[in-house]
Design a protein around this motif. Structure first.
Motif, PDB file in Angstrom:
ATOM      1  N   VAL A 181     -17.192  19.048 -81.688  1.00  0.00           N
ATOM      2  CA  VAL A 181     -16.997  18.361 -82.962  1.00  0.00           C
ATOM      3  C   VAL A 181     -16.865  19.331 -84.130  1.00  0.00           C
ATOM      4  O   VAL A 181     -16.052  19.116 -85.038  1.00  0.00           O
ATOM      5  CB  VAL A 181     -18.138  17.345 -83.200  1.00  0.00           C
ATOM      6  CG1 VAL A 181     -19.494  18.020 -83.338  1.00  0.00           C
ATOM      7  CG2 VAL A 181     -17.841  16.485 -84.426  1.00  0.00           C
ATOM      8  N   GLU A 182     -17.625  20.422 -84.146  1.00  0.00           N
ATOM      9  CA  GLU A 182     -17.557  21.355 -85.269  1.00  0.00           C
ATOM     10  C   GLU A 182     -16.195  22.036 -85.345  1.00  0.00           C
ATOM     11  O   GLU A 182     -15.608  22.172 -86.424  1.00  0.00           O
ATOM     12  CB  GLU A 182     -18.677  22.386 -85.169  1.00  0.00           C
ATOM     13  CG  GLU A 182     -20.068  21.801 -85.372  1.00  0.00           C
ATOM     14  CD  GLU A 182     -21.140  22.876 -85.354  1.00  0.00           C
ATOM     15  OE1 GLU A 182     -20.802  24.069 -85.227  1.00  0.00           O
ATOM     16  OE2 GLU A 182     -22.321  22.512 -85.465  1.00  0.00           O
ATOM     17  N   ARG A 183     -15.696  22.461 -84.193  1.00  0.00           N
ATOM     18  CA  ARG A 183     -14.390  23.111 -84.191  1.00  0.00           C
ATOM     19  C   ARG A 183     -13.292  22.117 -84.529  1.00  0.00           C
ATOM     20  O   ARG A 183     -12.340  22.451 -85.252  1.00  0.00           O
ATOM     21  CB  ARG A 183     -14.128  23.753 -82.831  1.00  0.00           C
ATOM     22  CG  ARG A 183     -12.877  24.628 -82.807  1.00  0.00           C
ATOM     23  CD  ARG A 183     -12.704  25.325 -81.488  1.00  0.00           C
ATOM     24  NE  ARG A 183     -11.515  26.155 -81.506  1.00  0.00           N
ATOM     25  CZ  ARG A 183     -10.999  26.769 -80.452  1.00  0.00           C
ATOM     26  NH1 ARG A 183     -11.631  26.652 -79.269  1.00  0.00           N
ATOM     27  NH2 ARG A 183      -9.898  27.490 -80.532  1.00  0.00           N
ATOM     28  N   ALA A 184     -13.404  20.899 -84.044  1.00  0.00           N
ATOM     29  CA  ALA A 184     -12.423  19.862 -84.371  1.00  0.00           C
ATOM     30  C   ALA A 184     -12.430  19.577 -85.869  1.00  0.00           C
ATOM     31  O   ALA A 184     -11.376  19.376 -86.482  1.00  0.00           O
ATOM     32  CB  ALA A 184     -12.716  18.592 -83.581  1.00  0.00           C
ATOM     33  N   ALA A 185     -13.621  19.567 -86.472  1.00  0.00           N
ATOM     34  CA  ALA A 185     -13.726  19.317 -87.917  1.00  0.00           C
ATOM     35  C   ALA A 185     -13.092  20.449 -88.710  1.00  0.00           C
ATOM     36  O   ALA A 185     -12.411  20.202 -89.712  1.00  0.00           O
ATOM     37  CB  ALA A 185     -15.188  19.140 -88.305  1.00  0.00           C
ATOM     38  N   ARG A 186     -13.312  21.683 -88.283  1.00  0.00           N
ATOM     39  CA  ARG A 186     -12.685  22.822 -88.973  1.00  0.00           C
ATOM     40  C   ARG A 186     -11.165  22.747 -88.869  1.00  0.00           C
ATOM     41  O   ARG A 186     -10.454  22.980 -89.858  1.00  0.00           O
ATOM     42  CB  ARG A 186     -13.184  24.144 -88.385  1.00  0.00           C
ATOM     43  CG  ARG A 186     -14.630  24.468 -88.696  1.00  0.00           C
ATOM     44  CD  ARG A 186     -14.926  25.928 -88.425  1.00  0.00           C
ATOM     45  NE  ARG A 186     -14.690  26.297 -87.038  1.00  0.00           N
ATOM     46  CZ  ARG A 186     -15.613  26.228 -86.083  1.00  0.00           C
ATOM     47  NH1 ARG A 186     -16.820  25.774 -86.368  1.00  0.00           N
ATOM     48  NH2 ARG A 186     -15.329  26.605 -84.844  1.00  0.00           N
ATOM     49  N   GLU A 187     -10.678  22.438 -87.678  1.00  0.00           N
ATOM     50  CA  GLU A 187      -9.233  22.331 -87.484  1.00  0.00           C
ATOM     51  C   GLU A 187      -8.666  21.195 -88.326  1.00  0.00           C
ATOM     52  O   GLU A 187      -7.621  21.339 -88.973  1.00  0.00           O
ATOM     53  CB  GLU A 187      -8.922  22.090 -86.002  1.00  0.00           C
ATOM     54  CG  GLU A 187      -7.460  21.851 -85.686  1.00  0.00           C
ATOM     55  CD  GLU A 187      -6.568  23.038 -86.002  1.00  0.00           C
ATOM     56  OE1 GLU A 187      -5.357  22.831 -86.180  1.00  0.00           O
ATOM     57  OE2 GLU A 187      -7.077  24.183 -86.089  1.00  0.00           O
ATOM     58  N   GLY A 188      -9.350  20.047 -88.354  1.00  0.00           N
ATOM     59  CA  GLY A 188      -8.890  18.921 -89.144  1.00  0.00           C
ATOM     60  C   GLY A 188      -8.864  19.230 -90.632  1.00  0.00           C
ATOM     61  O   GLY A 188      -7.902  18.898 -91.335  1.00  0.00           O
ATOM     62  N   ALA A 189      -9.929  19.871 -91.123  1.00  0.00           N
ATOM     63  CA  ALA A 189      -9.999  20.213 -92.552  1.00  0.00           C
ATOM     64  C   ALA A 189      -8.881  21.175 -92.934  1.00  0.00           C
ATOM     65  O   ALA A 189      -8.293  21.064 -94.025  1.00  0.00           O
ATOM     66  CB  ALA A 189     -11.361  20.814 -92.865  1.00  0.00           C
ATOM     67  N   MET A 190      -8.571  22.104 -92.042  1.00  0.00           N
ATOM     68  CA  MET A 190      -7.501  23.060 -92.310  1.00  0.00           C
ATOM     69  C   MET A 190      -6.146  22.357 -92.362  1.00  0.00           C
ATOM     70  O   MET A 190      -5.321  22.639 -93.237  1.00  0.00           O
ATOM     71  CB  MET A 190      -7.494  24.149 -91.238  1.00  0.00           C
ATOM     72  CG  MET A 190      -6.484  25.260 -91.493  1.00  0.00           C
ATOM     73  SD  MET A 190      -6.713  26.665 -90.367  1.00  0.00           S
ATOM     74  CE  MET A 190      -6.347  25.849 -88.800  1.00  0.00           C
ATOM     75  N   GLN A 191      -5.922  21.424 -91.441  1.00  0.00           N
ATOM     76  CA  GLN A 191      -4.650  20.713 -91.432  1.00  0.00           C
ATOM     77  C   GLN A 191      -4.481  19.830 -92.659  1.00  0.00           C
ATOM     78  O   GLN A 191      -3.382  19.713 -93.201  1.00  0.00           O
ATOM     79  CB  GLN A 191      -4.533  19.862 -90.153  1.00  0.00           C
ATOM     80  CG  GLN A 191      -4.444  20.657 -88.867  1.00  0.00           C
ATOM     81  CD  GLN A 191      -3.235  21.561 -88.807  1.00  0.00           C
ATOM     82  OE1 GLN A 191      -2.241  21.363 -89.508  1.00  0.00           O
ATOM     83  NE2 GLN A 191      -3.309  22.579 -87.961  1.00  0.00           N
ATOM     84  N   LEU A 192      -5.568  19.220 -93.121  1.00  0.00           N
ATOM     85  CA  LEU A 192      -5.476  18.344 -94.282  1.00  0.00           C
ATOM     86  C   LEU A 192      -5.079  19.087 -95.558  1.00  0.00           C
ATOM     87  O   LEU A 192      -4.656  18.458 -96.531  1.00  0.00           O
ATOM     88  CB  LEU A 192      -6.800  17.595 -94.498  1.00  0.00           C
ATOM     89  CG  LEU A 192      -6.822  16.147 -93.973  1.00  0.00           C
ATOM     90  CD1 LEU A 192      -6.548  16.118 -92.477  1.00  0.00           C
ATOM     91  CD2 LEU A 192      -8.142  15.478 -94.279  1.00  0.00           C
ATOM     92  N   LYS A 193      -5.192  20.388 -95.547  1.00  0.00           N
ATOM     93  CA  LYS A 193      -4.760  21.194 -96.692  1.00  0.00           C
ATOM     94  C   LYS A 193      -3.250  21.423 -96.700  1.00  0.00           C
ATOM     95  O   LYS A 193      -2.690  21.857 -97.706  1.00  0.00           O
ATOM     96  CB  LYS A 193      -5.480  22.543 -96.678  1.00  0.00           C
ATOM     97  CG  LYS A 193      -6.985  22.452 -96.891  1.00  0.00           C
ATOM     98  CD  LYS A 193      -7.620  23.825 -96.796  1.00  0.00           C
ATOM     99  CE  LYS A 193      -9.143  23.733 -96.961  1.00  0.00           C
ATOM    100  NZ  LYS A 193      -9.792  25.069 -96.834  1.00  0.00           N
ATOM    101  N   GLN A 194      -2.609  21.131 -95.552  1.00  0.00           N
ATOM    102  CA  GLN A 194      -1.165  21.341 -95.448  1.00  0.00           C
ATOM    103  C   GLN A 194      -0.406  20.184 -96.091  1.00  0.00           C
ATOM    104  O   GLN A 194      -0.835  19.030 -96.036  1.00  0.00           O
ATOM    105  CB  GLN A 194      -0.753  21.472 -93.979  1.00  0.00           C
ATOM    106  CG  GLN A 194      -1.529  22.506 -93.180  1.00  0.00           C
ATOM    107  CD  GLN A 194      -1.390  23.895 -93.752  1.00  0.00           C
ATOM    108  OE1 GLN A 194      -0.288  24.321 -94.122  1.00  0.00           O
ATOM    109  NE2 GLN A 194      -2.502  24.619 -93.837  1.00  0.00           N
ATOM    110  N   LYS A 195       0.730  20.504 -96.670  1.00  0.00           N
ATOM    111  CA  LYS A 195       1.515  19.498 -97.378  1.00  0.00           C
ATOM    112  C   LYS A 195       1.902  18.338 -96.472  1.00  0.00           C
ATOM    113  O   LYS A 195       1.846  17.165 -96.880  1.00  0.00           O
ATOM    114  CB  LYS A 195       2.775  20.143 -97.955  1.00  0.00           C
ATOM    115  CG  LYS A 195       3.639  19.187 -98.779  1.00  0.00           C
ATOM    116  CD  LYS A 195       4.840  19.896 -99.364  1.00  0.00           C
ATOM    117  CE  LYS A 195       5.700  18.934-100.173  1.00  0.00           C
ATOM    118  NZ  LYS A 195       6.898  19.619-100.736  1.00  0.00           N
ATOM    119  N   ASP A 196       2.286  18.639 -95.224  1.00  0.00           N
ATOM    120  CA  ASP A 196       2.730  17.587 -94.308  1.00  0.00           C
ATOM    121  C   ASP A 196       1.625  16.591 -93.966  1.00  0.00           C
ATOM    122  O   ASP A 196       1.901  15.473 -93.524  1.00  0.00           O
ATOM    123  CB  ASP A 196       3.260  18.205 -93.010  1.00  0.00           C
ATOM    124  CG  ASP A 196       4.611  18.880 -93.195  1.00  0.00           C
ATOM    125  OD1 ASP A 196       5.209  18.710 -94.271  1.00  0.00           O
ATOM    126  OD2 ASP A 196       5.062  19.568 -92.261  1.00  0.00           O
TER     127      ASP A 196
END
Length: 304
Positions: free
Chosen positions: A234-249
């Motif tokens: 869950v922690e790694r998934a949350a980090r990956e999700g937070a990083m993606q949400l910063k992307q314009k797409d």
């Protein structure tokens, strides 16, 4: 009986049936339940993929290996021979997730006293339950297997009854099992979403996961997006999700409910903890009916 488990779901099932003392060898990624998997149990597989690499790099390595016909996982044939197993449990549903069944059978047949090879290939919750029964029969724990299946089915029924009583609307849900490129979550996951009171908008039960475009995700109009890269905690998934949400797409998700889930424990392994996954999904989808999920299972992600 001497048992070698070549996939985490099988390891979990054997332990859930109280037969952890039969395990003489396990896969490199078997990590639950840790209280039974003492350091002395030999790990008889290894992955050729760097699990710490970025999602795009992992996808590229997988595609190259597939093109060349190379295995993504390696069996330690010498170790298996020395362990003299009576039973080897493997799988036949995904060459990316675990050892190829054909490779296992070649090694098993080469041993002086060839063991039984049990291949699990569930692609639904019902078939996962049946695999528990098959493992139970193979290790002579059939009555315990039936009792375990009954407990799991009772828990699923309790979720269903609470949803029925509450009569709440079903949210539209997209479960993403990879982020670069984007993969939907197939096999048993759409069924899990339905059992948890949601509508999976990107996949159908029993179908394999596939690459989808961001345009497809947007067009599916999900109310809730679950980010659960295959094998991530869950922690790694949350980090990956937070990083993606910063992307314009991905910015359109700012006004959607976005959660990260423990994929390795709750979604990607067809073992008993899929029921934990259904319960966690229900907690995410219906916060007025169920308690908020444990942070060890799921974390809500907010756009920056």
């Amino acid at each position: 009986m001497r048992v070698i488990s070549l996939l985490p779901a099988a390891t979990e099932t054997v332990c859930a049936l109280g037969a952890f003392d039969m395990l003489v060898g396990i896969s490199h990624d078997s990590d639950y339940p840790m209280e039974f998997l003492h350091p002395g149990i030999p790990r008889v597989t290894r992955s050729t993929i760097d699990s710490n690499a970025a999602p795009a790099d992992v996808d590229r390595m997988v595609r190259v290996a597939d093109t060349l016909g190379d295995s993504l996982h390696v069996l330690d044939a010498d170790a298996i021979s020395k362990l003299e197993p009576d039973l080897i449990i493997t799988q036949g549903i995904c060459d990316v997730c675990a050892i190829r069944e054909a490779d296992v059978r070649i090694i098993a047949e080469s041993l002086w006293n060839p063991p039984i090879v049990l291949s699990l290939s569930a692609d639904s919750l019902d078939e996962m339950m049946n695999d528990i029964r098959r493992v139970g029969a193979a290790i002579e724990r059939s009555s315990l297997a039936e009792a375990l299946v009954k407990r799991l089915e009772d828990r699923l029924q309790k979720v269903h009854e609470r949803l029925l009583t509450a009569s709440v609307p079903r949210p539209r849900v997209a479960v993403l099992e990879w982020t670069d490129p984007i993969y939907n979550a197939g096999h048993w996951v759409p069924q899990m979403v339905r059992r948890a009171g949601g509508i999976e908008v990107l996949a159908k039960a029993g179908e394999r996961s596939r690459v989808v475009t961001m345009a497809e995700v947007v067009a599916a109009k999900p109310d809730t997006v679950i980010i659960a890269p295959c094998g991530y905690g869950v922690e790694r998934a949350a980090r990956e999700g937070a990083m993606q949400l910063k992307q314009k797409d991905w910015s359109w998700l700012a006004h959607r409910r976005v959660w990260a889930m423990d994929s390795g424990g709750l979604l990607s392994r067809p073992g008993p903890r899929l029921v934990d996954g259904v319960e966690t999904l229900a907690e995410i989808f219906h916060p007025t009916v169920f308690l908020r999920p444990s942070r060890a299972r799921a974390v809500e992600i907010h756009a920056a």
